[in-house]
Design a protein around this motif. Structure first.
Motif, PDB file in Angstrom:
ATOM      1  N   TRP A 207     -31.269 -38.176  31.496  1.00 16.09           N
ATOM      2  CA  TRP A 207     -31.768 -36.876  31.013  1.00 16.09           C
ATOM      3  C   TRP A 207     -31.868 -35.888  32.161  1.00 16.09           C
ATOM      4  O   TRP A 207     -32.497 -36.165  33.176  1.00 16.09           O
ATOM      5  CB  TRP A 207     -33.135 -37.051  30.370  1.00 16.09           C
ATOM      6  CG  TRP A 207     -33.485 -35.934  29.430  1.00 16.09           C
ATOM      7  CD1 TRP A 207     -33.976 -34.704  29.762  1.00 16.09           C
ATOM      8  CD2 TRP A 207     -33.355 -35.946  28.014  1.00 16.09           C
ATOM      9  NE1 TRP A 207     -34.166 -33.949  28.634  1.00 16.09           N
ATOM     10  CE2 TRP A 207     -33.782 -34.695  27.546  1.00 16.09           C
ATOM     11  CE3 TRP A 207     -32.909 -36.907  27.101  1.00 16.09           C
ATOM     12  CZ2 TRP A 207     -33.789 -34.361  26.189  1.00 16.09           C
ATOM     13  CZ3 TRP A 207     -32.914 -36.577  25.745  1.00 16.09           C
ATOM     14  CH2 TRP A 207     -33.354 -35.325  25.309  1.00 16.09           C
ATOM     15  N   LEU A 208     -31.265 -34.712  31.960  1.00 15.09           N
ATOM     16  CA  LEU A 208     -31.374 -33.606  32.915  1.00 15.09           C
ATOM     17  C   LEU A 208     -32.099 -32.443  32.246  1.00 15.09           C
ATOM     18  O   LEU A 208     -31.677 -31.962  31.191  1.00 15.09           O
ATOM     19  CB  LEU A 208     -29.987 -33.150  33.379  1.00 15.09           C
ATOM     20  CG  LEU A 208     -29.251 -34.105  34.321  1.00 15.09           C
ATOM     21  CD1 LEU A 208     -27.807 -33.658  34.500  1.00 15.09           C
ATOM     22  CD2 LEU A 208     -29.956 -34.182  35.675  1.00 15.09           C
ATOM     23  N   THR A 209     -33.207 -32.024  32.838  1.00 15.58           N
ATOM     24  CA  THR A 209     -33.999 -30.906  32.324  1.00 15.58           C
ATOM     25  C   THR A 209     -33.719 -29.668  33.166  1.00 15.58           C
ATOM     26  O   THR A 209     -33.829 -29.700  34.388  1.00 15.58           O
ATOM     27  CB  THR A 209     -35.504 -31.232  32.396  1.00 15.58           C
ATOM     28  OG1 THR A 209     -35.780 -32.344  31.525  1.00 15.58           O
ATOM     29  CG2 THR A 209     -36.345 -30.045  31.975  1.00 15.58           C
ATOM     30  N   ILE A 210     -33.347 -28.572  32.508  1.00 14.25           N
ATOM     31  CA  ILE A 210     -33.110 -27.301  33.198  1.00 14.25           C
ATOM     32  C   ILE A 210     -34.436 -26.547  33.251  1.00 14.25           C
ATOM     33  O   ILE A 210     -35.010 -26.204  32.219  1.00 14.25           O
ATOM     34  CB  ILE A 210     -32.042 -26.450  32.489  1.00 14.25           C
ATOM     35  CG1 ILE A 210     -30.780 -27.273  32.223  1.00 14.25           C
ATOM     36  CG2 ILE A 210     -31.729 -25.216  33.318  1.00 14.25           C
ATOM     37  CD1 ILE A 210     -30.124 -27.819  33.464  1.00 14.25           C
ATOM     38  N   ARG A 211     -34.924 -26.299  34.449  1.00 17.47           N
ATOM     39  CA  ARG A 211     -36.255 -25.714  34.625  1.00 17.47           C
ATOM     40  C   ARG A 211     -36.294 -24.240  34.224  1.00 17.47           C
ATOM     41  O   ARG A 211     -35.344 -23.484  34.452  1.00 17.47           O
ATOM     42  CB  ARG A 211     -36.702 -25.860  36.074  1.00 17.47           C
ATOM     43  CG  ARG A 211     -37.064 -27.293  36.466  1.00 17.47           C
ATOM     44  CD  ARG A 211     -37.426 -27.365  37.938  1.00 17.47           C
ATOM     45  NE  ARG A 211     -38.388 -26.328  38.286  1.00 17.47           N
ATOM     46  CZ  ARG A 211     -38.371 -25.662  39.443  1.00 17.47           C
ATOM     47  NH1 ARG A 211     -37.457 -25.934  40.351  1.00 17.47           N
ATOM     48  NH2 ARG A 211     -39.288 -24.737  39.686  1.00 17.47           N
ATOM     49  N   ASP A 212     -37.434 -23.846  33.660  1.00 16.75           N
ATOM     50  CA  ASP A 212     -37.663 -22.453  33.269  1.00 16.75           C
ATOM     51  C   ASP A 212     -37.854 -21.564  34.491  1.00 16.75           C
ATOM     52  O   ASP A 212     -38.238 -22.034  35.572  1.00 16.75           O
ATOM     53  CB  ASP A 212     -38.926 -22.348  32.406  1.00 16.75           C
ATOM     54  CG  ASP A 212     -38.756 -22.990  31.045  1.00 16.75           C
ATOM     55  OD1 ASP A 212     -37.606 -23.087  30.567  1.00 16.75           O
ATOM     56  OD2 ASP A 212     -39.764 -23.419  30.456  1.00 16.75           O
ATOM     57  N   ALA A 213     -37.629 -20.282  34.286  1.00 20.08           N
ATOM     58  CA  ALA A 213     -37.908 -19.298  35.333  1.00 20.08           C
ATOM     59  C   ALA A 213     -39.417 -19.152  35.514  1.00 20.08           C
ATOM     60  O   ALA A 213     -40.206 -19.474  34.616  1.00 20.08           O
ATOM     61  CB  ALA A 213     -37.310 -17.944  34.946  1.00 20.08           C
ATOM     62  N   ASP A 214     -39.816 -18.685  36.690  1.00 22.16           N
ATOM     63  CA  ASP A 214     -41.224 -18.374  36.915  1.00 22.16           C
ATOM     64  C   ASP A 214     -41.630 -17.193  36.043  1.00 22.16           C
ATOM     65  O   ASP A 214     -40.787 -16.406  35.590  1.00 22.16           O
ATOM     66  CB  ASP A 214     -41.475 -18.030  38.382  1.00 22.16           C
ATOM     67  CG  ASP A 214     -41.281 -19.231  39.293  1.00 22.16           C
ATOM     68  OD1 ASP A 214     -41.475 -20.367  38.815  1.00 22.16           O
ATOM     69  OD2 ASP A 214     -40.917 -19.034  40.462  1.00 22.16           O
ATOM     70  N   LEU A 215     -42.927 -17.065  35.826  1.00 23.72           N
ATOM     71  CA  LEU A 215     -43.428 -15.964  35.008  1.00 23.72           C
ATOM     72  C   LEU A 215     -43.088 -14.616  35.636  1.00 23.72           C
ATOM     73  O   LEU A 215     -42.739 -13.658  34.953  1.00 23.72           O
ATOM     74  CB  LEU A 215     -44.947 -16.094  34.836  1.00 23.72           C
ATOM     75  CG  LEU A 215     -45.620 -15.104  33.898  1.00 23.72           C
ATOM     76  CD1 LEU A 215     -45.099 -15.277  32.478  1.00 23.72           C
ATOM     77  CD2 LEU A 215     -47.136 -15.283  33.934  1.00 23.72           C
ATOM     78  N   ALA A 216     -43.184 -14.540  36.961  1.00 16.92           N
ATOM     79  CA  ALA A 216     -42.872 -13.323  37.701  1.00 16.92           C
ATOM     80  C   ALA A 216     -42.551 -13.718  39.127  1.00 16.92           C
ATOM     81  O   ALA A 216     -42.925 -14.804  39.569  1.00 16.92           O
ATOM     82  CB  ALA A 216     -44.060 -12.351  37.677  1.00 16.92           C
ATOM     83  N   PRO A 217     -41.829 -12.864  39.890  1.00 20.15           N
ATOM     84  CA  PRO A 217     -41.548 -13.204  41.285  1.00 20.15           C
ATOM     85  C   PRO A 217     -42.825 -13.463  42.067  1.00 20.15           C
ATOM     86  O   PRO A 217     -43.849 -12.831  41.831  1.00 20.15           O
ATOM     87  CB  PRO A 217     -40.824 -11.953  41.801  1.00 20.15           C
ATOM     88  CG  PRO A 217     -40.285 -11.289  40.589  1.00 20.15           C
ATOM     89  CD  PRO A 217     -41.269 -11.564  39.503  1.00 20.15           C
ATOM     90  N   ALA A 218     -42.777 -14.419  42.966  1.00 17.88           N
ATOM     91  CA  ALA A 218     -43.951 -14.722  43.789  1.00 17.88           C
ATOM     92  C   ALA A 218     -44.298 -13.536  44.668  1.00 17.88           C
ATOM     93  O   ALA A 218     -43.467 -12.690  44.968  1.00 17.88           O
ATOM     94  CB  ALA A 218     -43.674 -15.944  44.655  1.00 17.88           C
ATOM     95  N   ALA A 219     -45.552 -13.467  45.064  1.00 21.37           N
ATOM     96  CA  ALA A 219     -46.001 -12.376  45.925  1.00 21.37           C
ATOM     97  C   ALA A 219     -45.157 -12.326  47.178  1.00 21.37           C
ATOM     98  O   ALA A 219     -44.865 -13.337  47.801  1.00 21.37           O
ATOM     99  CB  ALA A 219     -47.467 -12.589  46.279  1.00 21.37           C
ATOM    100  N   GLY A 220     -44.724 -11.104  47.545  1.00 19.61           N
ATOM    101  CA  GLY A 220     -43.922 -10.948  48.752  1.00 19.61           C
ATOM    102  C   GLY A 220     -42.436 -11.061  48.503  1.00 19.61           C
ATOM    103  O   GLY A 220     -41.636 -10.834  49.394  1.00 19.61           O
ATOM    104  N   SER A 221     -42.010 -11.422  47.256  1.00 16.19           N
ATOM    105  CA  SER A 221     -40.581 -11.572  46.983  1.00 16.19           C
ATOM    106  C   SER A 221     -39.963 -10.320  46.394  1.00 16.19           C
ATOM    107  O   SER A 221     -38.784 -10.272  46.146  1.00 16.19           O
ATOM    108  CB  SER A 221     -40.356 -12.735  46.010  1.00 16.19           C
ATOM    109  OG  SER A 221     -40.937 -12.442  44.747  1.00 16.19           O
TER     110      SER A 221
END
Length: 317
Positions: A207-221
């Motif tokens: 099984w390969l799980t494709i990870r979801d995107a973060d809710l928003a870019p991390a601080a400083g990105s």
């Protein structure tokens, strides 16, 4: 139209030098160790036959020893079980489309199968519609499968429904398969867990799980000069709900979201561990080769551990 398989192979060879590719080949081949023979028929025991080949239940019914006869299997069948619902058209953890990551992952596994002379088939679909392509050999066939995955995954597609694909395999596909599932980062409910347990009993399952995107870019990105108020809103492709970019960028909201996703991921991993199904999570196309290697190695280790226990051994710890 550019070849998807050629693009996948070029990425593979950039990420995997010759030694790594040989290791991948070795790990893929190890999945089938001990499964190169298929049952053919029962016959009377004769001196010199292996005791382990005696079918004790049939012997008890018949009244005299019967042994199982096997025939050699020259080619194995690999089934790519791929989620092509609209969940997979969303953004993944790397910022790439999950669809592109899924095509890369399916392509790497399919290419390894082709290198070993195995047949590759495809079962993909959504919560409402599905398609099955029977296993065949060759890179041209694999290219068609990858194009099918690519063209079937869109934001206007029905929602994901991997349970429907699993149910089809259990109902209609006979013979032992190596099933490689590529799916969204979902949480198996009791119904799906029961289906997975049955699937694992009949087939080799990875099984390969494709990870979801973060809710928003991390601080400083954020790019230079961009203000919190300029943040793009986030949209859930499943139900269309939105969260304002300014709210999603708040540290407290991101921390709560990250904690919830970690807990969800832990519970999902517990399900696969309980079912003895090897699972790896992929964040982007750059992760694919390494994660595929880890997946094959994990599957081999679990299979060896199960064999050891079946022989009456005990694992340390």
């Amino acid at each position: 139209m550019p070849s998807l398989l050629r693009r996948i192979k070029s990425k593979m060879f950039i990420a995997a030098h010759r030694r790594t590719l040989a290791l991948l080949d070795g790990e893929y081949g190890s999945v089938f160790k001990g499964r190169s023979l298929d049952f053919d028929e029962l016959r009377a025991y004769v001196p010199g036959d292996e005791v382990r080949d005696i079918d004790w239940k049939a012997t008890a019914r018949h009244g005299s020893p019967l042994v199982k006869r096997y025939v050699a299997v020259r080619r194995h069948a690999v089934l790519l079980l791929v989620d092509t619902g609209r969940n997979m058209a969303a953004q993944g953890a790397s910022g790439e489309s999950k669809k592109d990551i899924a095509v890369q992952a399916a392509g790497v596994l399919g290419y390894l199968a082709c290198r070993h002379g195995d047949d590759v088939g495809l079962r993909h679909g959504t919560a409402t519609a599905s398609r099955f392509v029977p296993p065949r050999s060759g890179e041209e066939h694999l290219e068609r499968l990858l194009r099918d995955i690519d063209s079937s995954t869109a934001l206007d597609a029905p929602p994901s429904g991997i349970a429907h694909q699993i149910d089809y395999v259990l109902r209609y596909l006979k013979g032992r398969l190596l099933i490689v599932a590529v799916a969204d980062e979902f949480m198996p409910d009791p119904t799906v867990e029961a289906l997975l347990r049955r699937l694992r009993a009949r087939h080799e399952v990875l099984w390969l799980t494709i990870r979801d995107a973060d809710l928003a870019p991390a601080a400083g990105s954020r790019s230079g000069g961009q203000r919190d108020s300029d943040q793009t809103d986030s949209t859930d492709v499943v139900n269309g709900s939105r969260i304002a970019g300014k709210l999603a960028a708040q540290a407290a909201v991101q921390a709560a979201y990250a904690a919830a996703m970690r807990e969800r991921g832990r519970r999902r991993s517990d399900v696969f561990r309980r079912l003895r199904i090897a699972e790896q999570q992929i964040g982007g196309t750059a992760d694919v080769v390494g994660k595929v290697f880890a997946l094959l190695e994990q599957h081999r280790s679990r299979a060896l551990g199960g064999l050891y226990l079946a022989k009456g051994g005990r694992r340390a710890g």
